[in-house]
Design an enzyme around this catalytic site. Structure first.
Site, PDB file in Angstrom:
ATOM      1  CE1 TYR A 158      33.398 -23.386  13.512  1.00 21.79           C
ATOM      2  CE2 TYR A 158      31.569 -22.058  14.330  1.00 21.79           C
ATOM      3  CZ  TYR A 158      32.043 -23.104  13.564  1.00 21.79           C
ATOM      4  OH  TYR A 158      31.156 -23.866  12.846  1.00 21.79           O
ATOM      5  CE  LYS A 165      28.043 -24.084  11.370  1.00 23.41           C
ATOM      6  NZ  LYS A 165      27.397 -24.753  10.221  1.00 23.41           N
TER       7      LYS A 165
END
Ligand code: NAD
Length: 258
Positions: A158, A165
């Site tokens: 990720y 995020k």
């Protein structure tokens, strides 16, 4: 208390196709009686967004192109929305992007450009659209963004998007603090992994999904509809006492230790 969104208008940013989480949110808001305003990144997405909206049983949806890397485009979009609908009651920000090359291997190899690109589109854009939309929420409002566990913990592959995020989560909280005095709430849904266009870019996404099936308390991945229903809750008066919050809609996966 009124749970209906009848007579209310919501902007949904980020429908790319029927798998988009934004589309799950659009359907939930529509089912609650809301009028919808769709924005899409560029002309490539106009046709699919219009076709999806046509499948809803009302014909007063509106459509605007809005590339969130362009401040002038954001300003123009909300000026047009104000002219066309006047007041809005909320906004769903379902937008993120990172280069595919940066969603594999080691985070430390991320290029400066790749890092800044993902921050720009995936995090800064929330502040930018909140700033330009807040004056349209004269009756109070609710802004909902989409985040992921990879911003709180390290999730393999990720990488740069996890850092974006984390930045989005903080952007959401600072924005919530600024806009609260205007009666506007800002919250995030941390969705579990869902197979969408964006998710395809994350290396070995199948194994992330498989781990949910094997280990998450509910033993199944979440759906766009399940995320959409929580967005509806956050848009409705039921959540009127909440702002700056991250709600996990992930079959409970976030509570687990390794
Ligand atoms: P998606 O690909 O359907 O949606 C992403 C959207 O971002 C697309 O509509 C795309 O056009 C838009 N976008 C990208 N760059 C843009 C730009 N410059 N200007 C305007 N729009 C732009 O994928 P999705 O999974 O539905 O993603 C929606 C949100 O949900 C994203 O923030 C994503 O990170 C988040 N999320 C997804 C998952 C998942 O597993 N799918 C999990 C948690 C959070």
């Amino acid at each position: 208390m009124n749970f209906s969104l009848e007579g209310k208008t919501y902007v949904v940013m980020g429908v790319a196709n029927r798998r988009s989480i934004a589309w799950g949110i659009a359907q939930a808001l529509h089912n609650a009686g809301a009028r919808l305003v769709f924005t899409y990144a560029n002309e490539r997405f106009e046709k699919p967004v219009r076709e999806l909206a046509d499948s809803l049983d009302r014909d007063d949806s509106l459509f605007y192109e809005c590339d969130v890397t362009d401040d002038e485009a954001i300003k123009q979009t909300f000026t047009s929305i104000k002219e066309d609908v006047g007041v809005i009651h909320g906004l769903a920000h379902c937008i993120a992007f990172a280069n595919r090359d940066d969603l594999n291997g080691e985070f430390v190899d991320t290029s400066r450009d790749g890092f800044l690109l993902s921050q720009n589109i995936s995090a800064y854009s929330l502040a930018a659209v909140a700033r330009e939309s807040k004056d349209l929420m004269t009756e109070g409002g609710s802004i909902v963004t989409l985040t992921y566990l990879g911003g709180e913990r390290v999730v393999q592959n990720y990488n740069v998007m996890g850092v974006a995020k984390a930045s989005l989560d903080a952007t959401m909280k600072y924005t919530a603090n600024d806009l609260g005095k205007h009666g506007i709430r800002v919250n995030a849904i941390s969705a579990g992994p869902i197979r969408t266009l964006s998710a395809k870019g994350v290396g070995d996404f199948n194994s992330i999904l498989q781990e949910i099936e094997e280990r998450a308390p509910l033993r199944k991945p979440v759906t766009q509809e399940e995320v959409g229903d929580v967005a509806y809750f956050l848009m409705s008066d039921l959540s009127r006492g909440m702002t700056g919050e991250i709600l996990h809609v992930d079959s409970g996966f976030n509570i687990l230790g390794k």
